[in-house]
Design an enzyme around this catalytic site. Structure first.
Site, PDB file in Angstrom:
ATOM      1  N   CYS A 137      -2.702   7.968   4.289  1.00 37.91           N
ATOM      2  CA  CYS A 137      -2.566   7.644   2.854  1.00 37.91           C
ATOM      3  C   CYS A 137      -3.845   7.975   2.101  1.00 37.91           C
ATOM      4  O   CYS A 137      -3.796   8.369   0.947  1.00 37.91           O
ATOM      5  CB  CYS A 137      -2.125   6.210   2.653  1.00 37.91           C
ATOM      6  SG  CYS A 137      -2.902   5.076   3.785  1.00 37.91           S
ATOM      7  N   GLU A 146       0.861  -1.170   0.000  1.00 35.14           N
ATOM      8  CA  GLU A 146       0.000   0.000   0.000  1.00 35.14           C
ATOM      9  C   GLU A 146       0.898   1.219   0.000  1.00 35.14           C
ATOM     10  O   GLU A 146       1.711   1.416   0.901  1.00 35.14           O
ATOM     11  CB  GLU A 146      -0.930   0.013   1.202  1.00 35.14           C
ATOM     12  CG  GLU A 146      -2.094   0.933   0.912  1.00 35.14           C
ATOM     13  CD  GLU A 146      -2.690   1.528   2.145  1.00 35.14           C
ATOM     14  OE1 GLU A 146      -3.370   0.808   2.857  1.00 35.14           O
ATOM     15  OE2 GLU A 146      -2.451   2.729   2.371  1.00 35.14           O
TER      16      GLU A 146
END
Ligand code: ADP
Length: 505
Positions: free
Chosen positions: A272, A238
């Site tokens: 994020c 990720e």
């Protein structure tokens, strides 16, 4: 947390809100990591053998320990990040919630499956798909959620029956060390270890783990990918994001302003899935910008204690402060206007929550990941322009759409290149563990969570076949071959799988 003297190379940890030293940890060598992997591999088979119920018992004991020590854990998170109390406590809840979810569901998700054969001919076999864990799962995490991020991957990997080696960021290693202490205190078996260190320790884990879950920058993700693919070893990444929000003219502007302020500034923008760009349809642009600016101006910025006095905390380190400052300064130099905020506060690594307008896609604040408390807003003519600009990014982690019309929201979601879309909400997908969370484009490879898939990713699938009738001396397609036998087999396949007149010879 007091500093712990250690032999060998050490990493000193500071609170970025005031630059005070809050602890130190070992900068572990690659040999230490390699030895740990050997030890974990030895203990993993027993962990696998006790089954989901046995593993859940251990994790529930850890959950009890976390709940009993919640306040102190949040203190440690705050000490190494400078984040506000609410956001530190949010990280503790991730462990509690995820242990409960995977603990309850793992048995069901990992149970053997007996799929029906693809054709009636297959009925002569009993078929099984079995989920067997990787022996050693490596988890590498960044500094933005030093406690909570580990929970996302460590818990499903352990519940899958793998052993886990976690390497937290060298910027914020103390929270992970606390979890390892909890594991030891509840008598957890030696199948979970935390090893502190920097890129060297990380690279050794990338080298040795059987499966690797990495969360961090796209640049490091590229190095990890090369190293893993060289050895044909599986991984999931990720990486960065530059998440867009689209506000269309029929949106509830109050909800949009509240939700976007939170989605962009949660954790001082160091998430994020932070909203990093906002596209607003022209008819409501002025009204929305006014509401957003008012919301952002009202936020309280500062170093929190246990009292929940502030909304926005410090940035993680000086380097991050420099990136955020550069993005704002470059935008202003190119003609952007700051409606509120726009500069460091002058204390620690704090940066004023910022609304930027008159920005465009040539600017670093729109093209690069900022990871800070800035909200650049762009006026668009219509939803087509909003979609085109939202998709004009190398990233595709998540997005949000703000509209009063559900159908329109769903339709627009289907046009966005992003792994998740929240309608009239921000970051909500991250709290929905039954949904997959994965980045498209350069935002990642694979995904976490998503119900059964979220635990099966830590397993290898093993296919098993058994004849339904054990007593048959040999299968018709075994040696010796003959025209008659194969004529019979082909006639059956033709009849069962062909169509129309071709079913018959
Ligand atoms: P950031 O510091 O922006 O979060 P990084 O990608 O640099 O992003 O760091 C994320 C994690 O990756 C940290 O735990 C870091 O120590 C680790 N790391 C850095 N370089 C490497 C590498 N070459 N191999 C494996 N892990 C690494």
């Amino acid at each position: 947390m007091t500093s712990t003297p250690l032999a060998g190379a050490t990493i000193v940890v500071r609170n970025p809100a005031n630059d005070r030293v809050v602890g130190s940890v070992a900068d572990s060598s690659s040999e230490t990591v390699a030895d740990a992997i050997v030890a974990l591999r030895q203990h993993q088979p027993h962990w696998e053998s006790i089954g989901p119920a046995g593993r859940s018992k251990v994790l529930r004991a850890l959950q009890d320990w976390i709940l009993d020590n919640a306040a102190q854990l949040a203190d440690v998170v705050q000490s190494e990040t400078g984040k506000v109390r609410a956001e530190a406590e949010l990280e503790v809840t991730a462990w509690v919630d995820l242990i409960s979810y995977w603990g309850r569901q793992a048995g069901r998700f990992l149970a053997d499956e007996h799929p029906a054969p693809h054709s009636p001919l297959g009925r002569i076999k009993k078929l099984t798909t079995r989920y067997r864990p990787y022996q050693v799962v490596g988890v590498i995490t960044p500094w933005n959620y030093p406690l909570g991020m580990g929970a996302m991957d460590i818990i499903p990997a352990l519940m899958a029956g793998a052993s886990v080696l976690h390497k937290p960021s060298e910027v914020t290693p103390l929270s992970a060390v606390e979890i390892a202490r909890g594991w030891a205190e509840v008598g957890g078996p030696p199948v979970f270890m935390v090893i502190t260190g920097g890129a060297g320790a990380g690279a050794a884990l990338v080298e040795g783990a059987d499966f690797l879950q990495f969360t961090g920058s796209t640049a490091t993700g590229r190095i990890v990918t090369r190293q893993r693919s060289e050895r044909f070893k599986p991984y999931s990444l990720e990486l960065g994001g530059k998440d867009p929000a689209i506000v269309v003219a029929d949106a509830d502007l109050d909800r949009a302003a509240h939700g976007i302020a939170w989605g962009a500034l949660l954790n001082a923008g160091q998430t994020c899935v932070s909203i990093e760009r906002v596209y607003v349809e022209a008819p409501v642009y002025d009204a929305f910008v006014a509401k957003l600016t008012e919301r952002v101006e009202a936020l309280r910025v500062g170093q929190d204690d246990r009292e929940f006095r502030y909304d926005v905390g410090a940035l993680a380190n000086q380097q991050q402060l420099e990136i955020v400052s550069r993005h704002v300064d470059e935008a202003v130099a190119a003609g952007a206007r700051v409606l509120t905020g726009g500069k460091p506060t002058g204390v620690g690594t704090f940066f004023e929550p910022t609304v930027l307008v008159d920005v465009d896609h040539s600017m670093s604040c729109i093209r690069e990941e900022t990871f800070g408390p800035t909200i650049p807003v762009i006026k668009v003519a219509d939803e087509d322009e909003a979609v085109r600009l939202a998709n004009d990014s190398e990233y595709g982690l998540s997005a949000s759409i703000w509209t009063g019309d559900r159908q329109r929201g769903r339709r627009l979601a289907g046009r966005l290149d992003a792994g998740a879309v929240n309608i009239n909400d921000s970051i909500a997908n991250v709290f929905s563990f039954v949904l997959p969370m994965g980045g498209w484009k350069q935002s990642g490879v694979g995904s976490r969570w998503g119900g059964a898939a979220g635990i099966r990713k830590y397993c290898r699938q093993q296919a098993m076949t058994e004849p339904v009738v054990m007593a048959i001396p040999r299968e018709v397609y075994w040696f010796p071959y003959s025209k008659a036998k194969f004529g019979f087999v082909f006639t059956l396949v033709r009849a069962l799988s062909g169509r129309g007149r071709r079913r018959l010879r």
